[in-house]
Design a protein around this motif. Structure first.
Motif, PDB file in Angstrom:
ATOM      1  N   UNK A  52      31.997  43.134  36.156  1.00  0.00           N
ATOM      2  CA  UNK A  52      33.250  43.633  35.600  1.00  0.00           C
ATOM      3  C   UNK A  52      34.337  42.564  35.657  1.00  0.00           C
ATOM      4  N   UNK A  53      34.361  41.812  36.745  1.00  0.00           N
ATOM      5  CA  UNK A  53      35.347  40.746  36.912  1.00  0.00           C
ATOM      6  C   UNK A  53      35.152  39.677  35.849  1.00  0.00           C
ATOM      7  N   UNK A  54      33.903  39.237  35.672  1.00  0.00           N
ATOM      8  CA  UNK A  54      33.642  38.144  34.737  1.00  0.00           C
ATOM      9  C   UNK A  54      33.933  38.550  33.288  1.00  0.00           C
ATOM     10  N   UNK A  55      33.598  39.778  32.925  1.00  0.00           N
ATOM     11  CA  UNK A  55      33.866  40.233  31.562  1.00  0.00           C
ATOM     12  C   UNK A  55      35.368  40.301  31.303  1.00  0.00           C
ATOM     13  N   UNK A  56      36.116  40.828  32.268  1.00  0.00           N
ATOM     14  CA  UNK A  56      37.566  40.941  32.119  1.00  0.00           C
ATOM     15  C   UNK A  56      38.206  39.566  31.948  1.00  0.00           C
ATOM     16  N   UNK A  57      37.782  38.605  32.771  1.00  0.00           N
ATOM     17  CA  UNK A  57      38.356  37.259  32.701  1.00  0.00           C
ATOM     18  C   UNK A  57      38.025  36.603  31.361  1.00  0.00           C
ATOM     19  N   UNK A  58      36.788  36.703  30.917  1.00  0.00           N
ATOM     20  CA  UNK A  58      36.395  36.080  29.651  1.00  0.00           C
ATOM     21  C   UNK A  58      37.130  36.707  28.467  1.00  0.00           C
ATOM     22  N   UNK A  88      33.568  32.950  54.733  1.00  0.00           N
ATOM     23  CA  UNK A  88      34.824  32.204  54.810  1.00  0.00           C
ATOM     24  C   UNK A  88      35.096  31.407  53.537  1.00  0.00           C
ATOM     25  N   UNK A  89      34.066  31.194  52.711  1.00  0.00           N
ATOM     26  CA  UNK A  89      34.235  30.414  51.479  1.00  0.00           C
ATOM     27  C   UNK A  89      35.136  31.170  50.511  1.00  0.00           C
ATOM     28  N   UNK A  90      36.152  30.487  49.974  1.00  0.00           N
ATOM     29  CA  UNK A  90      37.029  31.124  49.002  1.00  0.00           C
ATOM     30  C   UNK A  90      37.642  30.063  48.103  1.00  0.00           C
ATOM     31  N   UNK A  91      38.130  30.504  46.954  1.00  0.00           N
ATOM     32  CA  UNK A  91      38.768  29.594  46.016  1.00  0.00           C
ATOM     33  C   UNK A  91      37.874  29.256  44.836  1.00  0.00           C
ATOM     34  N   UNK A  92      38.496  28.686  43.818  1.00  0.00           N
ATOM     35  CA  UNK A  92      37.792  28.351  42.584  1.00  0.00           C
ATOM     36  C   UNK A  92      36.987  27.061  42.741  1.00  0.00           C
ATOM     37  N   UNK A 119      35.014  34.194  45.355  1.00  0.00           N
ATOM     38  CA  UNK A 119      33.814  34.810  45.929  1.00  0.00           C
ATOM     39  C   UNK A 119      34.137  36.230  46.408  1.00  0.00           C
ATOM     40  N   UNK A 120      33.390  37.181  45.889  1.00  0.00           N
ATOM     41  CA  UNK A 120      33.638  38.571  46.247  1.00  0.00           C
ATOM     42  C   UNK A 120      33.269  38.869  47.692  1.00  0.00           C
ATOM     43  N   UNK A 121      32.585  37.953  48.342  1.00  0.00           N
ATOM     44  CA  UNK A 121      32.271  38.113  49.767  1.00  0.00           C
ATOM     45  C   UNK A 121      33.456  37.734  50.652  1.00  0.00           C
ATOM     46  N   UNK A 122      34.510  37.180  50.064  1.00  0.00           N
ATOM     47  CA  UNK A 122      35.712  36.842  50.821  1.00  0.00           C
ATOM     48  C   UNK A 122      36.790  37.901  50.545  1.00  0.00           C
ATOM     49  N   UNK A 123      37.352  38.532  51.582  1.00  0.00           N
ATOM     50  CA  UNK A 123      38.317  39.623  51.378  1.00  0.00           C
ATOM     51  C   UNK A 123      39.516  39.226  50.515  1.00  0.00           C
ATOM     52  N   UNK A 124      40.056  38.018  50.718  1.00  0.00           N
ATOM     53  CA  UNK A 124      41.218  37.583  49.936  1.00  0.00           C
ATOM     54  C   UNK A 124      40.843  37.409  48.465  1.00  0.00           C
ATOM     55  N   UNK A 125      39.730  36.730  48.217  1.00  0.00           N
ATOM     56  CA  UNK A 125      39.300  36.530  46.835  1.00  0.00           C
ATOM     57  C   UNK A 125      39.013  37.857  46.143  1.00  0.00           C
ATOM     58  N   UNK A 126      38.374  38.786  46.870  1.00  0.00           N
ATOM     59  CA  UNK A 126      38.078  40.077  46.252  1.00  0.00           C
ATOM     60  C   UNK A 126      39.359  40.806  45.872  1.00  0.00           C
ATOM     61  N   UNK A 127      40.375  40.766  46.738  1.00  0.00           N
ATOM     62  CA  UNK A 127      41.645  41.428  46.418  1.00  0.00           C
ATOM     63  C   UNK A 127      42.257  40.843  45.147  1.00  0.00           C
ATOM     64  N   UNK A 128      42.225  39.514  45.032  1.00  0.00           N
ATOM     65  CA  UNK A 128      42.803  38.856  43.864  1.00  0.00           C
ATOM     66  C   UNK A 128      42.017  39.174  42.590  1.00  0.00           C
ATOM     67  N   UNK A 129      40.698  39.138  42.694  1.00  0.00           N
ATOM     68  CA  UNK A 129      39.859  39.363  41.511  1.00  0.00           C
ATOM     69  C   UNK A 129      39.800  40.835  41.120  1.00  0.00           C
ATOM     70  N   UNK A 130      40.089  41.705  42.064  1.00  0.00           N
ATOM     71  CA  UNK A 130      40.088  43.141  41.795  1.00  0.00           C
ATOM     72  C   UNK A 130      41.393  43.576  41.118  1.00  0.00           C
ATOM     73  N   UNK A 131      42.462  42.806  41.324  1.00  0.00           N
ATOM     74  CA  UNK A 131      43.789  43.136  40.811  1.00  0.00           C
ATOM     75  C   UNK A 131      43.922  42.682  39.351  1.00  0.00           C
ATOM     76  N   UNK A 132      44.166  43.596  38.411  1.00  0.00           N
ATOM     77  CA  UNK A 132      44.241  43.232  36.989  1.00  0.00           C
ATOM     78  C   UNK A 132      45.286  42.157  36.690  1.00  0.00           C
ATOM     79  N   UNK A 133      46.448  42.212  37.354  1.00  0.00           N
ATOM     80  CA  UNK A 133      47.498  41.225  37.102  1.00  0.00           C
ATOM     81  C   UNK A 133      47.085  39.839  37.589  1.00  0.00           C
TER      82      UNK A 133
END
Length: 283
Positions: free
Chosen positions: A83-89, A143-147, A246-260
Motif C-alpha cells: 500500500x505504501x509503495x503504490x501510494x508513493x508511486x 534499528x535501520x531507518x532512512x532512505x 523500513x517498516x520494521x523501524x517504528x519511526x519509519x513506519x509512522x512516517x510511511x503510514x502518514x498520508x501527508x
C-alpha cells in the motif's frame, strides 16, 4: 563517445538481424565492436530551414513493489508495504504529469500481484529511459531507518544489501534480450556491452537521486548500495531500487503510514528523479 540510447538501439537492431551483420562486417568494423565502440550510422543532412521534430518525452517506469497476494513487509502497526509503495508511486506520477518532457508509467496502478519478470518486461515494452522500483522493506535489524538506493551487482556491497535482495528475489533470469536468433558469441558481446552502458547509467542515477534526497529526508547509513535484485536485471534499461524506509523501524513506519508525510516524500522523489530521467533521454 556515442550515446547510451544509440548503443542500446544499435544492439537491439543487431540482435534482431539474426547475426547477419557479423558476417558482413569488415575487419575494422568488427574490431570496433569488439572494443565496445559502436559504428556510427550516416545520417542525411537536414535541409536549411527545415523543421526539426519535437524531441519525444523521456519515459519513466515506476514499479510499486509487491501487490495483491504479496503484501511485502508488514509493520508493527499493520502497515503493508504494497500500500505504501503504490501510494508513493501514484503521487510521483501525479507530480510529474505536469511536465511535458517526461511520461510516467506504473507497472501496477492497483492492488495487483505482478511477477518480477513481468515488471521488467513492462519497462522494455514502454521503452523506458529509467526504471525505478519503490519499496519500504523489512530490514535485517530494527534499528535501520532512512532512505537508501540500490543498483544491481552480482556481488552485494554488504551483508545488509544481500539479505534485502535475497528476501525480494524469486526468479533468476536475464530479462530484455531474446538472443535466440543470433549466435552465442555475438549475443554475449552485445549483451555485455549493453549491460555495461546501463550499469554505468544506473550508478549515476542512484548517486544523483540519493545525493539530492539527502538534502530533504533522513538517509540510511551508507545509503548507496548494490545487490543482485531480480527486478534490476534488465541489461538495457538503467534501473534503481529505492527503499523509502523500513517498516520494521517504528519511526519509519509512522512516517510511511502518514498520508501527508508520504506525499511530501513523493514530492521530493519526483523533484530528484525527473532531471535524471530527462538527462537519460538525452544520453
Amino acid at each position: 563517445m556515442y550515446s547510451r540510447r544509440y548503443v542500446i538501439t544499435s544492439l537491439l537492431g543487431a540482435i534482431g538481424a539474426a547475426g547477419m551483420a557479423t558476417s558482413a562486417m569488415t575487419g575494422e568494423a568488427w574490431a570496433r565492436q569488439r572494443n565496445g565502440v559502436p559504428i556510427p550510422e550516416s545520417k542525411p543532412p537536414v535541409p536549411r530551414g527545415a523543421r526539426v521534430a519535437a524531441r519525444p518525452p523521456a519515459i519513466l517506469v515506476l514499479d510499486p513493489g509487491h501487490g495483491g497476494r504479496d503484501p511485502g513487509a508488514i509493520g508493527m502497526s499493520g502497515t503493508e508495504e504494497k500500500d505504501v509503495t503504490l501510494s508513493i508511486c501514484q503521487s510521483i506520477r501525479d507530480q510529474l504529469q505536469r511536465r511535458s518532457d517526461i511520461r510516467v508509467h506504473l507497472t501496477r496502478d492497483n492492488d495487483t500481484y505482478i511477477p518480477l519478470g513481468s515488471r521488467v518486461a513492462f519497462a522494455h515494452e514502454k521503452g523506458a529511459d529509467l526504471f525505478i522500483s519503490i519499496h519500504a522493506d523489512a530490514a535485517p535489524n530494527h534499528s535501520a531507518h532512512g532512505l537508501s538506493a540500490y543498483s544491481r551487482s552480482d556481488r552485494a556491497s554488504d551483508d545488509f544489501a544481500r539479505k534485502l535482495a535475497d528476501r525480494e528475489n524469486q526468479v533468476d533470469t536475464v530479462y530484455g534480450f531474446d538472443a535466440s536468433s543470433t549466435d552465442k558469441q555475438t549475443a554475449a558481446i552485445l549483451i555485455d556491452l549493453a549491460r555495461r552502458h546501463s550499469h554505468n547509467a544506473s550508478l549515476v542515477a542512484k548517486r544523483r537521486i540519493v545525493t539530492g534526497m539527502g538534502k530533504d529526508v533522513p538517509l540510511l547509513d551508507n545509503p548507496m548500495r548494490a545487490a543482485n535484485f531480480a527486478v534490476l536485471r534488465s541489461p538495457s534499461v538503467p534501473s534503481v531500487l529505492i527503499e523509502t524506509g523500513f517498516l520494521t523501524n517504528p519511526h519509519d513506519e509512522r512516517e510511511l503510514r502518514n498520508p501527508k508525510s508520504r506525499a511530501k516524500l513523493a514530492q521530493y522523489l519526483a523533484e530528484h528523479i525527473a532531471p535524471v530521467t530527462a538527462d537519460l533521454r538525452e544520453a
